[in-house]
Scaffold this motif. Sequence first.
Motif, PDB file in Angstrom:
ATOM      1  N   LYS A 185       0.838  -1.208   0.000  1.00 34.23           N
ATOM      2  CA  LYS A 185       0.000   0.000   0.000  1.00 34.23           C
ATOM      3  C   LYS A 185       0.865   1.247   0.000  1.00 34.23           C
ATOM      4  N   GLU A 186       1.919   1.235   0.808  1.00 38.33           N
ATOM      5  CA  GLU A 186       2.813   2.392   0.881  1.00 38.33           C
ATOM      6  C   GLU A 186       3.492   2.656  -0.451  1.00 38.33           C
ATOM      7  N   MET A 187       3.774   1.584  -1.196  1.00 41.65           N
ATOM      8  CA  MET A 187       4.430   1.717  -2.498  1.00 41.65           C
ATOM      9  C   MET A 187       3.426   1.931  -3.637  1.00 41.65           C
ATOM     10  N   ASN A 188       2.137   1.934  -3.307  1.00 43.62           N
ATOM     11  CA  ASN A 188       1.059   2.103  -4.295  1.00 43.62           C
ATOM     12  C   ASN A 188       1.051   1.006  -5.355  1.00 43.62           C
ATOM     13  N   ILE A 189       1.537  -0.174  -4.994  1.00 44.37           N
ATOM     14  CA  ILE A 189       1.575  -1.293  -5.937  1.00 44.37           C
ATOM     15  C   ILE A 189       0.170  -1.793  -6.246  1.00 44.37           C
ATOM     16  N   GLU A 190      -0.708  -1.739  -5.243  1.00 47.90           N
ATOM     17  CA  GLU A 190      -2.060  -2.279  -5.419  1.00 47.90           C
ATOM     18  C   GLU A 190      -2.880  -1.520  -6.445  1.00 47.90           C
ATOM     19  N   THR A 191      -2.449  -0.310  -6.790  1.00 44.53           N
ATOM     20  CA  THR A 191      -3.183   0.488  -7.775  1.00 44.53           C
ATOM     21  C   THR A 191      -2.464   0.558  -9.120  1.00 44.53           C
ATOM     22  N   ASP A 192      -1.306  -0.063  -9.217  1.00 42.36           N
ATOM     23  CA  ASP A 192      -0.568  -0.076 -10.471  1.00 42.36           C
ATOM     24  C   ASP A 192      -1.318  -0.926 -11.495  1.00 42.36           C
ATOM     25  N   ALA A 193      -1.571  -0.372 -12.671  1.00 41.73           N
ATOM     26  CA  ALA A 193      -2.407  -1.046 -13.676  1.00 41.73           C
ATOM     27  C   ALA A 193      -1.849  -2.405 -14.086  1.00 41.73           C
ATOM     28  N   ILE A 194      -0.532  -2.519 -14.192  1.00 46.08           N
ATOM     29  CA  ILE A 194       0.088  -3.777 -14.619  1.00 46.08           C
ATOM     30  C   ILE A 194       0.234  -4.759 -13.459  1.00 46.08           C
ATOM     31  N   LEU A 195       0.623  -4.263 -12.300  1.00 49.17           N
ATOM     32  CA  LEU A 195       0.893  -5.137 -11.151  1.00 49.17           C
ATOM     33  C   LEU A 195      -0.357  -5.544 -10.371  1.00 49.17           C
ATOM     34  N   LYS A 196      -1.412  -4.766 -10.496  1.00 45.92           N
ATOM     35  CA  LYS A 196      -2.618  -4.985  -9.698  1.00 45.92           C
ATOM     36  C   LYS A 196      -3.121  -6.430  -9.704  1.00 45.92           C
ATOM     37  N   PRO A 197      -3.231  -7.112 -10.863  1.00 45.02           N
ATOM     38  CA  PRO A 197      -3.730  -8.494 -10.863  1.00 45.02           C
ATOM     39  C   PRO A 197      -2.846  -9.458 -10.065  1.00 45.02           C
ATOM     40  N   PHE A 198      -1.546  -9.198 -10.080  1.00 43.87           N
ATOM     41  CA  PHE A 198      -0.620 -10.091  -9.374  1.00 43.87           C
ATOM     42  C   PHE A 198      -0.688  -9.884  -7.860  1.00 43.87           C
ATOM     43  N   VAL A 199      -0.889  -8.643  -7.464  1.00 43.79           N
ATOM     44  CA  VAL A 199      -1.046  -8.343  -6.041  1.00 43.79           C
ATOM     45  C   VAL A 199      -2.365  -8.915  -5.529  1.00 43.79           C
ATOM     46  N   ALA A 200      -3.415  -8.781  -6.331  1.00 43.93           N
ATOM     47  CA  ALA A 200      -4.724  -9.322  -5.936  1.00 43.93           C
ATOM     48  C   ALA A 200      -4.631 -10.826  -5.710  1.00 43.93           C
ATOM     49  N   GLY A 201      -3.848 -11.505  -6.554  1.00 44.21           N
ATOM     50  CA  GLY A 201      -3.718 -12.951  -6.460  1.00 44.21           C
ATOM     51  C   GLY A 201      -3.089 -13.428  -5.168  1.00 44.21           C
ATOM     52  N   ALA A 202      -2.315 -12.571  -4.520  1.00 45.25           N
ATOM     53  CA  ALA A 202      -1.647 -12.960  -3.281  1.00 45.25           C
ATOM     54  C   ALA A 202      -2.636 -13.260  -2.163  1.00 45.25           C
ATOM     55  N   GLU A 203      -3.846 -12.769  -2.303  1.00 46.15           N
ATOM     56  CA  GLU A 203      -4.862 -12.975  -1.265  1.00 46.15           C
ATOM     57  C   GLU A 203      -5.452 -14.381  -1.299  1.00 46.15           C
ATOM     58  N   TYR A 204      -5.413 -15.041  -2.467  1.00 44.15           N
ATOM     59  CA  TYR A 204      -6.125 -16.321  -2.593  1.00 44.15           C
ATOM     60  C   TYR A 204      -5.316 -17.403  -3.314  1.00 44.15           C
ATOM     61  N   ALA A 205      -4.063 -17.141  -3.609  1.00 41.98           N
ATOM     62  CA  ALA A 205      -3.251 -18.053  -4.415  1.00 41.98           C
ATOM     63  C   ALA A 205      -2.946 -19.376  -3.709  1.00 41.98           C
TER      64      ALA A 205
END
Length: 423
Positions: free
Chosen positions: A352-372
């Motif tokens: 969140k501090e790095m704003n990775i969760e809102t990055d258009a390219i990285l967002k799907p990969f970060v989302a996957g960490a919740e349920y992978a």
Amino acid sequence: MKNGWKMLGILSAVFALLFTVACGNETKDTAGAGEKTVTLGVWKGTEAENTTRKKLIADFEKESGIKVKEKVYNDYETQLQTDLVGGTAPDVFYVDAYLAPSLIEKKVLAPLDDYISKTKDFDTDDFYKPVYRAFTGDDKAQYGLPKDYSTLGIYYNENMFADAGIDPNTIPTTADKMGAFLENLKAKLPKDVVPSAFTADLARQMYIAQASGEPIIDKDGYSNLDNSKIIAALQPLVDWYQKGLIKRPADLGQDWSGDSFGAGKAAMMVEGNWAIAHLKQNFPDVKFGTKEIPTIDGKKGTMVFTVSYSMNAAAKDKDAAWELMQYFTGKTGMKTWAEGASVLPSRQSVAKEMNIETDAILKPFVAGAEYATPWQDGTTLSIVADQYKNMLPSALKGEMTLKEAMTKATESANNDIKTQLKN
């Protein structure tokens, strides 16, 4: 007599000087002997990773007063196992998630729970749960702290989609619609371009195989690949392949999907976030976007690959080893690592501090960490994976049915597993 007193004074001065030097040396040696040192076992990474690790070590040494000695492994798994047997393994070392169960079973990793509970503000709930649990043993003890992670996502070529007149937002979010989508895409692509590249590897398809809830490995460590529900879950891959909707990199003249996609041989691919830097560096003219993996029967799924810092059970100074681990995986250390090495942080707060969760390219990969699904399942996973990789191509090519291929894979794997368990 005057000369005698003069000589005595000179000798006294010399003795005093020698005594001072000796005391100074003794003090220096004593300080060196008392200085804490921690050995850290790593493998050689990218230039950015190596540079960032050096910075992390320097920051830690300055803050803690503990010296860090690196040991870089060229053949990580083999050399680490040799060092563990020989009693020369580092105090702290990288552990790939798939190898963790074996090392835990051999009792060469120290449980970390007591250290975690005694460390103020070391928030383990801040780690993405699937990533953290990849290093939790069957005894519920924690044997590692994840330094970073990678997940799988869908990549699509923006120009190819535009030329085909297909909106990337119509890429299905559910697996049951993917076949029809790929057929429509194929009809609008040039003849020499396949809709999607894929890797025929259990490390990429484990979450698909287990979508019904049936495990690929049973409770006794034996292969369950011939289970009818697992075969049904994998069957669409065979169907799509035989229709020319998906192809392996080898079919397209490359060794890896990232190169097939970058070379314009495929309009889509399922790959990890590590492909982002590869594409930007080697195929800068390819414009691409990313999406999350489609759900299967209403359940989200992808794979997660992660590596921990783990403590040697035989470490001489475990308190010093823990200081290094908590610093490297704490919020400050992890941010330094993630930013410098261009990897995904395993702490949600750092993302969140790095704003990775809102990055258009990285967002799907970060989302996957919740349920992978972590690439890990006991000590026999590598045997099962090898047989899957050996037999799946026969089903893809139509040389045998998927049921026949998975039955043969299961029989071969279980024969090898019986041998391993007996030993």
